[in-house]
Design a protein around this motif. Structure first.
Motif, PDB file in Angstrom:
ATOM      1  N   TRP A  52       9.628 -19.507 -24.153  1.00  0.00           N
ATOM      2  CA  TRP A  52      11.003 -18.869 -24.712  1.00  0.00           C
ATOM      3  C   TRP A  52      11.220 -19.561 -26.200  1.00  0.00           C
ATOM      4  O   TRP A  52      10.371 -20.067 -26.807  1.00  0.00           O
ATOM      5  N   LYS A  53      11.726 -19.222 -26.909  1.00  0.00           N
ATOM      6  CA  LYS A  53      12.633 -18.429 -28.327  1.00  0.00           C
ATOM      7  C   LYS A  53      13.743 -20.057 -28.399  1.00  0.00           C
ATOM      8  O   LYS A  53      14.892 -19.599 -29.198  1.00  0.00           O
ATOM      9  N   GLY A  54      13.057 -20.855 -27.698  1.00  0.00           N
ATOM     10  CA  GLY A  54      14.057 -21.949 -27.537  1.00  0.00           C
ATOM     11  C   GLY A  54      14.027 -23.448 -26.223  1.00  0.00           C
ATOM     12  O   GLY A  54      12.598 -22.916 -25.669  1.00  0.00           O
ATOM     13  N   THR A  55      15.181 -24.092 -26.239  1.00  0.00           N
ATOM     14  CA  THR A  55      14.315 -25.531 -25.770  1.00  0.00           C
ATOM     15  C   THR A  55      15.656 -25.110 -24.117  1.00  0.00           C
ATOM     16  O   THR A  55      16.408 -24.465 -24.252  1.00  0.00           O
ATOM     17  N   MET A  56      14.945 -26.014 -22.664  1.00  0.00           N
ATOM     18  CA  MET A  56      15.942 -26.019 -21.973  1.00  0.00           C
ATOM     19  C   MET A  56      17.463 -26.274 -22.263  1.00  0.00           C
ATOM     20  O   MET A  56      18.395 -25.407 -21.884  1.00  0.00           O
ATOM     21  N   PRO A  57      17.811 -27.286 -23.434  1.00  0.00           N
ATOM     22  CA  PRO A  57      19.187 -27.246 -23.907  1.00  0.00           C
ATOM     23  C   PRO A  57      20.135 -25.871 -24.190  1.00  0.00           C
ATOM     24  O   PRO A  57      21.007 -26.128 -23.806  1.00  0.00           O
ATOM     25  N   ASP A  58      19.096 -25.643 -24.885  1.00  0.00           N
ATOM     26  CA  ASP A  58      19.104 -24.187 -25.484  1.00  0.00           C
ATOM     27  C   ASP A  58      20.323 -23.297 -24.697  1.00  0.00           C
ATOM     28  O   ASP A  58      20.823 -22.505 -24.303  1.00  0.00           O
ATOM     29  N   MET A  59      19.030 -23.112 -23.586  1.00  0.00           N
ATOM     30  CA  MET A  59      19.134 -22.283 -21.840  1.00  0.00           C
ATOM     31  C   MET A  59      20.794 -22.963 -21.326  1.00  0.00           C
ATOM     32  O   MET A  59      20.727 -21.884 -21.310  1.00  0.00           O
ATOM     33  N   VAL A  60      20.582 -23.803 -21.215  1.00  0.00           N
ATOM     34  CA  VAL A  60      22.189 -25.132 -20.239  1.00  0.00           C
ATOM     35  C   VAL A  60      23.422 -24.200 -21.054  1.00  0.00           C
ATOM     36  O   VAL A  60      24.219 -23.893 -20.876  1.00  0.00           O
ATOM     37  N   ARG A  61      22.763 -24.377 -22.630  1.00  0.00           N
ATOM     38  CA  ARG A  61      23.794 -23.786 -23.384  1.00  0.00           C
ATOM     39  C   ARG A  61      24.582 -22.270 -22.923  1.00  0.00           C
ATOM     40  O   ARG A  61      25.732 -22.358 -22.887  1.00  0.00           O
ATOM     41  N   ARG A  62      23.508 -21.456 -23.203  1.00  0.00           N
ATOM     42  CA  ARG A  62      23.835 -20.416 -22.454  1.00  0.00           C
ATOM     43  C   ARG A  62      23.981 -19.786 -21.332  1.00  0.00           C
ATOM     44  O   ARG A  62      25.529 -19.308 -20.683  1.00  0.00           O
ATOM     45  N   PHE A  63      24.033 -20.389 -19.957  1.00  0.00           N
ATOM     46  CA  PHE A  63      24.741 -20.629 -19.374  1.00  0.00           C
ATOM     47  C   PHE A  63      25.439 -20.900 -18.615  1.00  0.00           C
ATOM     48  O   PHE A  63      26.764 -20.010 -18.384  1.00  0.00           O
ATOM     49  N   LEU A  64      26.263 -22.116 -19.660  1.00  0.00           N
ATOM     50  CA  LEU A  64      27.264 -22.835 -19.644  1.00  0.00           C
ATOM     51  C   LEU A  64      28.358 -22.307 -20.244  1.00  0.00           C
ATOM     52  O   LEU A  64      29.828 -22.450 -19.688  1.00  0.00           O
ATOM     53  N   ASP A  65      27.928 -21.516 -21.441  1.00  0.00           N
ATOM     54  CA  ASP A  65      29.134 -21.074 -22.102  1.00  0.00           C
ATOM     55  C   ASP A  65      29.441 -19.763 -20.996  1.00  0.00           C
ATOM     56  O   ASP A  65      31.435 -19.868 -20.305  1.00  0.00           O
ATOM     57  N   LYS A  66      28.510 -19.283 -20.951  1.00  0.00           N
ATOM     58  CA  LYS A  66      28.942 -18.437 -20.029  1.00  0.00           C
ATOM     59  C   LYS A  66      29.545 -18.117 -18.666  1.00  0.00           C
ATOM     60  O   LYS A  66      30.923 -17.883 -18.685  1.00  0.00           O
ATOM     61  N   VAL A  67      29.791 -18.818 -18.018  1.00  0.00           N
ATOM     62  CA  VAL A  67      29.831 -19.227 -16.891  1.00  0.00           C
ATOM     63  C   VAL A  67      31.148 -20.247 -17.132  1.00  0.00           C
ATOM     64  O   VAL A  67      32.794 -19.503 -16.411  1.00  0.00           O
ATOM     65  N   THR A  68      31.388 -20.535 -18.139  1.00  0.00           N
ATOM     66  CA  THR A  68      32.868 -21.822 -18.110  1.00  0.00           C
ATOM     67  C   THR A  68      33.483 -20.477 -18.589  1.00  0.00           C
ATOM     68  O   THR A  68      35.147 -20.667 -18.529  1.00  0.00           O
ATOM     69  N   ALA A  69      33.225 -19.672 -19.398  1.00  0.00           N
ATOM     70  CA  ALA A  69      34.428 -18.452 -20.305  1.00  0.00           C
ATOM     71  C   ALA A  69      34.490 -17.897 -19.075  1.00  0.00           C
ATOM     72  O   ALA A  69      35.912 -17.886 -19.582  1.00  0.00           O
ATOM     73  N   LYS A  70      33.855 -17.008 -18.079  1.00  0.00           N
ATOM     74  CA  LYS A  70      34.076 -16.179 -17.207  1.00  0.00           C
ATOM     75  C   LYS A  70      35.295 -17.357 -16.224  1.00  0.00           C
ATOM     76  O   LYS A  70      35.529 -16.403 -15.100  1.00  0.00           O
ATOM     77  N   GLY A  71      35.477 -18.573 -16.369  1.00  0.00           N
ATOM     78  CA  GLY A  71      36.120 -18.885 -15.516  1.00  0.00           C
ATOM     79  C   GLY A  71      35.544 -19.897 -14.564  1.00  0.00           C
ATOM     80  O   GLY A  71      35.890 -20.066 -12.673  1.00  0.00           O
ATOM     81  N   TYR A  72      34.234 -20.010 -13.951  1.00  0.00           N
ATOM     82  CA  TYR A  72      33.569 -20.477 -12.995  1.00  0.00           C
ATOM     83  C   TYR A  72      33.124 -22.521 -13.280  1.00  0.00           C
ATOM     84  O   TYR A  72      33.378 -22.276 -13.832  1.00  0.00           O
ATOM     85  N   ALA A  73      33.071 -23.148 -11.734  1.00  0.00           N
ATOM     86  CA  ALA A  73      32.644 -24.423 -12.326  1.00  0.00           C
ATOM     87  C   ALA A  73      31.174 -23.786 -11.424  1.00  0.00           C
ATOM     88  O   ALA A  73      30.637 -23.385 -11.185  1.00  0.00           O
ATOM     89  N   VAL A  74      30.300 -24.685 -12.115  1.00  0.00           N
ATOM     90  CA  VAL A  74      28.653 -25.089 -11.020  1.00  0.00           C
ATOM     91  C   VAL A  74      29.021 -26.113  -9.962  1.00  0.00           C
ATOM     92  O   VAL A  74      29.414 -26.955 -10.727  1.00  0.00           O
ATOM     93  N   ALA A  75      28.814 -25.228  -8.986  1.00  0.00           N
ATOM     94  CA  ALA A  75      28.208 -26.530  -7.505  1.00  0.00           C
ATOM     95  C   ALA A  75      27.686 -26.613  -7.613  1.00  0.00           C
ATOM     96  O   ALA A  75      26.016 -25.988  -7.890  1.00  0.00           O
ATOM     97  N   ARG A  76      27.139 -27.854  -6.299  1.00  0.00           N
ATOM     98  CA  ARG A  76      26.002 -27.927  -6.086  1.00  0.00           C
ATOM     99  C   ARG A  76      25.828 -27.161  -4.212  1.00  0.00           C
ATOM    100  O   ARG A  76      26.356 -27.867  -3.546  1.00  0.00           O
ATOM    101  N   LEU A  77      24.304 -26.600  -4.102  1.00  0.00           N
ATOM    102  CA  LEU A  77      23.865 -25.997  -3.226  1.00  0.00           C
ATOM    103  C   LEU A  77      23.683 -26.894  -2.490  1.00  0.00           C
ATOM    104  O   LEU A  77      24.689 -25.893  -1.091  1.00  0.00           O
ATOM    105  N   GLU A  78      23.606 -27.527  -1.753  1.00  0.00           N
ATOM    106  CA  GLU A  78      22.678 -28.504  -0.704  1.00  0.00           C
ATOM    107  C   GLU A  78      24.230 -28.561  -0.187  1.00  0.00           C
ATOM    108  O   GLU A  78      24.407 -28.433   1.071  1.00  0.00           O
ATOM    109  N   ASP A  79      25.781 -28.586  -1.431  1.00  0.00           N
ATOM    110  CA  ASP A  79      26.857 -28.895  -0.596  1.00  0.00           C
ATOM    111  C   ASP A  79      27.463 -27.848   0.353  1.00  0.00           C
ATOM    112  O   ASP A  79      28.003 -28.389   0.705  1.00  0.00           O
ATOM    113  N   TYR A  80      26.876 -26.757   0.070  1.00  0.00           N
ATOM    114  CA  TYR A  80      27.535 -25.484   1.103  1.00  0.00           C
ATOM    115  C   TYR A  80      26.522 -25.128   2.301  1.00  0.00           C
ATOM    116  O   TYR A  80      26.671 -24.059   2.826  1.00  0.00           O
ATOM    117  N   LEU A  81      25.180 -25.996   2.325  1.00  0.00           N
ATOM    118  CA  LEU A  81      24.257 -25.468   3.204  1.00  0.00           C
ATOM    119  C   LEU A  81      24.550 -26.359   4.126  1.00  0.00           C
ATOM    120  O   LEU A  81      24.825 -27.538   3.949  1.00  0.00           O
TER     121      LEU A  81
END
Ligand SMILES: [Zn+2]
Length: 333
Positions: free
Chosen positions: A304-333
């Motif tokens: 990649w042109k970046g690191t894992m933290p760079d990817m997480v930053r991209r992920f969280l910035d979009k998710v938070t801006a769209k009003g979503y929280a990140v939940a634990r998958l296993e909590d819903y299974l």
């Protein structure tokens, strides 16, 4: 077969949306209710400036002489000291989240997910993703979204090539949950990295021994790939996972029969994939939806042109801006 997300992990995935109607299991007066009430009380204490510290039980809720105590009110009113402690913890936790978000360069503090659902949603196979006799044989459901009305998404990370200590620090400091799908040939050089991950509360799941294109293999060889990995996971991490993701998202009936035979109960795919420099969407609206499963990979600068933290930053910035929280998958299974 409809349009597919363009990436190597998506061959054979057809289009076809199943938003599963009214599926979000509402939490009644469960943990959320109690937590919510405590939060309100704690806020009241915060707003009052914690006047009357040290009063302990009593004060306002002690009945006057000759008066009956208010039976309804008494059990609801925890000791003031406990409330102060609770308020302090809330405040400290929020301060830590703000500081961590700043430290890791996020635009906003990630949203806190709701409490895990008291009643698990019913997980069914997405329309168009079934194999022959899927339900009759009781095969693990294949799905891309968890049926919920909660404004949450789930982060899943595959393969295991990159083992970046900064990523572990980032996720635990931000308290963002995720689920790992591991392939043995990539992790066997450093099982310890994923032990640390497990010790931080991450669920480790099955992504086969060698990451093959499973539909090309016989039932016996598929079983070796999937059930062999179950044994590796049990030896290394103490549990045989209940969750399995087929490499590239490709599977056939043999895949699911083999997986079921060694304890797999769910076969989640994904609805979006996040890379270090862009997102790819399965749905035509090119957007996130409540309950979506998001895929990414353990990759670093090598791929990649970046690191894992760079990817997480991209992920969280979009998710938070769209009003979503990140939940634990296993909590819903
Ligand atoms: Zn993979």
């Amino acid at each position: 077969m409809g349009p597919v997300v363009q990436n190597d992990d998506n061959r054979g995935c057809s289009q076809g949306s199943r938003r599963c109607g009214r599926t979000g299991i509402r939490r009644g007066r469960g943990r959320t209710g109690i937590r919510g009430a405590l939060a309100v009380l704690a806020l009241a204490v915060l707003a009052s400036g914690c006047a009357g510290d040290g009063g302990g039980v009593g004060g306002a809720i002690r009945p006057a002489p000759g008066q009956q105590p208010d039976k309804a009110a008494l059990p609801e009113a925890p000791p003031a000291r406990a409330l102060h402690a609770y308020a302090d913890r809330l405040r400290a936790a929020q301060q830590a989240r703000v500081a961590a978000a700043r430290r890791w360069g996020l635009r906003k503090v990630p949203l806190t997910p709701p409490a895990p659902p008291a009643h698990k949603p019913e997980i069914t196979t997405r329309k168009g993703f079934e194999v022959d006799d899927h339900e009759e044989l009781g095969l693990p459901p294949v799905f891309t979204t968890i049926p919920t009305e909660d404004k949450v998404v789930f982060l899943t990370i595959d393969d295991g090539a990159e083992k970046d200590p900064a990523f572990l620090r980032m996720m635990s400091e931000l308290k963002v949950p995720y689920t790992a799908f591991l392939s043995n040939y990539l992790i066997k050089g450093d099982y310890g990295y994923f032990k640390k991950m497990r010790d931080l509360g991450v669920t480790l799941n099955n992504h086969t021994l060698h990451h093959p294109y499973l539909p090309a293999l016989s039932y016996a060889r598929q079983k070796r790939e999937i059930c062999g990995m179950q044994e590796v996971m049990r030896e290394q991490y103490g549990v045989r996972p209940a969750v399995f993701r087929p490499p590239f998202g490709n599977y056939d009936q043999d895949t699911l029969r083999a997986a079921k035979s060694c304890g797999v109960r769910y076969a989640p795919l994904w609805d979006e994939e996040v890379f270090v420099d862009h997102w790819e969407y399965r749905e035509p609206d090119q957007d996130l939806h409540p309950g979506d499963i998001v895929l990414t990979h353990f990759r670093g600068r090598g791929e990649w042109k970046g690191t894992m933290p760079d990817m997480v930053r991209r992920f969280l910035d979009k998710v938070t801006a769209k009003g979503y929280a990140v939940a634990r998958l296993e909590d819903y299974l």
